[in-house]
Design a protein around this motif. Structure first.
Motif, PDB file in Angstrom:
ATOM      1  N   VAL A  60       3.984 -10.884  -4.668  1.00  0.00           N
ATOM      2  CA  VAL A  60       2.572 -11.281  -4.588  1.00  0.00           C
ATOM      3  C   VAL A  60       1.776 -10.066  -4.096  1.00  0.00           C
ATOM      4  O   VAL A  60       2.202  -9.384  -3.160  1.00  0.00           O
ATOM      5  CB  VAL A  60       2.408 -12.482  -3.628  1.00  0.00           C
ATOM      6  CG1 VAL A  60       0.952 -12.761  -3.326  1.00  0.00           C
ATOM      7  CG2 VAL A  60       3.098 -13.710  -4.201  1.00  0.00           C
ATOM      8  N   PRO A  61       0.632  -9.768  -4.705  1.00  0.00           N
ATOM      9  CA  PRO A  61      -0.166  -8.618  -4.254  1.00  0.00           C
ATOM     10  C   PRO A  61      -0.631  -8.772  -2.811  1.00  0.00           C
ATOM     11  O   PRO A  61      -0.921  -9.879  -2.350  1.00  0.00           O
ATOM     12  CB  PRO A  61      -1.351  -8.592  -5.217  1.00  0.00           C
ATOM     13  CG  PRO A  61      -1.248  -9.776  -6.090  1.00  0.00           C
ATOM     14  CD  PRO A  61       0.028 -10.482  -5.819  1.00  0.00           C
ATOM     15  N   GLY A  62      -0.720  -7.649  -2.122  1.00  0.00           N
ATOM     16  CA  GLY A  62      -1.127  -7.642  -0.716  1.00  0.00           C
ATOM     17  C   GLY A  62      -2.447  -8.342  -0.456  1.00  0.00           C
ATOM     18  O   GLY A  62      -2.619  -8.982   0.581  1.00  0.00           O
ATOM     19  N   PRO A  94       4.059  -4.344  11.946  1.00  0.00           N
ATOM     20  CA  PRO A  94       2.810  -4.994  12.393  1.00  0.00           C
ATOM     21  C   PRO A  94       1.544  -4.294  11.874  1.00  0.00           C
ATOM     22  O   PRO A  94       0.563  -4.956  11.529  1.00  0.00           O
ATOM     23  CB  PRO A  94       2.895  -4.925  13.918  1.00  0.00           C
ATOM     24  CG  PRO A  94       4.370  -4.871  14.198  1.00  0.00           C
ATOM     25  CD  PRO A  94       4.940  -4.045  13.077  1.00  0.00           C
ATOM     26  N   THR A  95       1.582  -2.983  11.772  1.00  0.00           N
ATOM     27  CA  THR A  95       0.435  -2.244  11.241  1.00  0.00           C
ATOM     28  C   THR A  95       0.230  -2.546   9.761  1.00  0.00           C
ATOM     29  O   THR A  95      -0.900  -2.737   9.309  1.00  0.00           O
ATOM     30  CB  THR A  95       0.619  -0.720  11.456  1.00  0.00           C
ATOM     31  OG1 THR A  95       0.747  -0.480  12.861  1.00  0.00           O
ATOM     32  CG2 THR A  95      -0.541   0.072  10.901  1.00  0.00           C
ATOM     33  N   ILE A  96       1.321  -2.616   9.008  1.00  0.00           N
ATOM     34  CA  ILE A  96       1.243  -2.948   7.577  1.00  0.00           C
ATOM     35  C   ILE A  96       0.641  -4.337   7.397  1.00  0.00           C
ATOM     36  O   ILE A  96      -0.262  -4.541   6.587  1.00  0.00           O
ATOM     37  CB  ILE A  96       2.634  -2.870   6.920  1.00  0.00           C
ATOM     38  CG1 ILE A  96       3.145  -1.429   6.897  1.00  0.00           C
ATOM     39  CG2 ILE A  96       2.594  -3.448   5.503  1.00  0.00           C
ATOM     40  CD1 ILE A  96       4.617  -1.291   6.521  1.00  0.00           C
ATOM     41  N   VAL A  97       1.121  -5.302   8.166  1.00  0.00           N
ATOM     42  CA  VAL A  97       0.630  -6.682   8.062  1.00  0.00           C
ATOM     43  C   VAL A  97      -0.848  -6.749   8.432  1.00  0.00           C
ATOM     44  O   VAL A  97      -1.649  -7.354   7.708  1.00  0.00           O
ATOM     45  CB  VAL A  97       1.472  -7.643   8.929  1.00  0.00           C
ATOM     46  CG1 VAL A  97       0.855  -9.042   8.942  1.00  0.00           C
ATOM     47  CG2 VAL A  97       2.915  -7.686   8.436  1.00  0.00           C
ATOM     48  N   ALA A  98      -1.223  -6.117   9.533  1.00  0.00           N
ATOM     49  CA  ALA A  98      -2.628  -6.138   9.963  1.00  0.00           C
ATOM     50  C   ALA A  98      -3.533  -5.502   8.909  1.00  0.00           C
ATOM     51  O   ALA A  98      -4.607  -6.032   8.611  1.00  0.00           O
ATOM     52  CB  ALA A  98      -2.778  -5.414  11.298  1.00  0.00           C
ATOM     53  N   ALA A 114       3.582 -11.152   4.072  1.00  0.00           N
ATOM     54  CA  ALA A 114       3.329  -9.724   4.268  1.00  0.00           C
ATOM     55  C   ALA A 114       4.383  -9.119   5.194  1.00  0.00           C
ATOM     56  O   ALA A 114       4.910  -8.034   4.925  1.00  0.00           O
ATOM     57  CB  ALA A 114       1.922  -9.508   4.832  1.00  0.00           C
ATOM     58  N   ARG A 115       4.696  -9.811   6.256  1.00  0.00           N
ATOM     59  CA  ARG A 115       5.708  -9.325   7.201  1.00  0.00           C
ATOM     60  C   ARG A 115       7.081  -9.241   6.518  1.00  0.00           C
ATOM     61  O   ARG A 115       7.772  -8.237   6.622  1.00  0.00           O
ATOM     62  CB  ARG A 115       5.767 -10.236   8.434  1.00  0.00           C
ATOM     63  CG  ARG A 115       6.680  -9.770   9.521  1.00  0.00           C
ATOM     64  CD  ARG A 115       6.609 -10.619  10.804  1.00  0.00           C
ATOM     65  NE  ARG A 115       6.111 -11.972  10.688  1.00  0.00           N
ATOM     66  CZ  ARG A 115       4.838 -12.366  10.810  1.00  0.00           C
ATOM     67  NH1 ARG A 115       3.890 -11.486  11.064  1.00  0.00           N
ATOM     68  NH2 ARG A 115       4.488 -13.636  10.695  1.00  0.00           N
ATOM     69  N   ARG A 155      -2.982  -5.282   5.646  1.00  0.00           N
ATOM     70  CA  ARG A 155      -3.088  -6.185   4.486  1.00  0.00           C
ATOM     71  C   ARG A 155      -4.049  -7.334   4.771  1.00  0.00           C
ATOM     72  O   ARG A 155      -4.852  -7.704   3.918  1.00  0.00           O
ATOM     73  CB  ARG A 155      -1.715  -6.725   4.096  1.00  0.00           C
ATOM     74  CG  ARG A 155      -0.863  -5.699   3.409  1.00  0.00           C
ATOM     75  CD  ARG A 155       0.427  -6.285   2.907  1.00  0.00           C
ATOM     76  NE  ARG A 155       1.333  -5.212   2.519  1.00  0.00           N
ATOM     77  CZ  ARG A 155       2.623  -5.373   2.308  1.00  0.00           C
ATOM     78  NH1 ARG A 155       3.176  -6.564   2.415  1.00  0.00           N
ATOM     79  NH2 ARG A 155       3.374  -4.357   1.979  1.00  0.00           N
ATOM     80  N   MET A 156      -3.969  -7.905   5.956  1.00  0.00           N
ATOM     81  CA  MET A 156      -4.848  -9.028   6.281  1.00  0.00           C
ATOM     82  C   MET A 156      -6.302  -8.563   6.359  1.00  0.00           C
ATOM     83  O   MET A 156      -7.200  -9.241   5.851  1.00  0.00           O
ATOM     84  CB  MET A 156      -4.431  -9.681   7.607  1.00  0.00           C
ATOM     85  CG  MET A 156      -3.030 -10.318   7.595  1.00  0.00           C
ATOM     86  SD  MET A 156      -2.756 -11.531   6.274  1.00  0.00           S
ATOM     87  CE  MET A 156      -1.729 -10.589   5.126  1.00  0.00           C
TER      88      MET A 156
END
Length: 184
Positions: free
Chosen positions: A25-27, A52-56, A35-36, A58-59
């Motif tokens: 699924v696209p970010g 956590p940085t990647i997830v934040a 995402a995590r 993306r959100m």
């Protein structure tokens, strides 16, 4: 090549986004758990490694979806929707989010079924970012992302996206497939 600065710039100035996702699924449509889970499973190479940085990021990037001056067209392969990086409840939430975002007036979500005939061999997912001054294509690769900005390259991806989009289902049919996968 690293695409983070180019992507950051285009997220601020882009007027339209056309993306084809074939693996996940696209970010821009991911729920935090998805995402995590995907960030933990990705080979990071030279890219960001702090989950956590990647997830934040993306959100935070998802706020662009609510700007009515921007248009988003997502084509997601059925196999990307069926990829399960986490438990069933996370996958149900993920499919619900896709269908919810698809109701926004500036967002279109299409599903490319495994049986669809595109007339192309697609080797990786990509996103086309259109901005007033220029456009770019971001191609997802195992070792990171590559950016193409020359007009002939961008046009080649526009043409491929048009062909993929024509082979995909949209509207209620797409929503039904997404919901069905969420229930599985």
């Amino acid at each position: 090549t690293s695409s983070k600065p180019a992507l950051d710039r285009f997220l601020k100035t882009m007027t339209s986004y056309s993306g084809f996702s074939m693996a996940a699924v696209p970010g821009l449509l991911q729920v935090p758990g998805y995402a995590r889970a995907t960030a933990e499973k990705m080979p990071h190479g030279a890219g960001e490694t702090d989950v956590p940085t990647i997830v934040a990021r993306r959100m935070n990037e998802q706020s662009v979806l609510y700007d009515p001056k921007r248009a988003f067209t997502f084509v997601i392969s059925e196999s990307a929707l069926r990829y399960k990086p986490g438990p069933p409840e996370m996958m149900r939430a993920q499919m619900e989010k896709i269908n919810t975002v698809a109701t926004l007036p500036n967002v279109s979500v299409a599903v490319l079924s495994c049986a669809a005939e595109t007339g192309l061999i697609i080797q990786s997912g990509f996103a086309i970012y259109e901005a007033p001054e220029e456009s770019l294509v971001l191609v997802e690769l195992l070792g990171g992302e590559t950016v193409f900005a020359s007009e002939p390259d961008v046009q080649r991806y526009r043409d491929a996206f048009t062909q993929i989009r024509k082979a995909a289902v949209t509207g209620k049919k797409a929503a039904q497939i997404i919901s069905s996968i969420g229930r599985e």
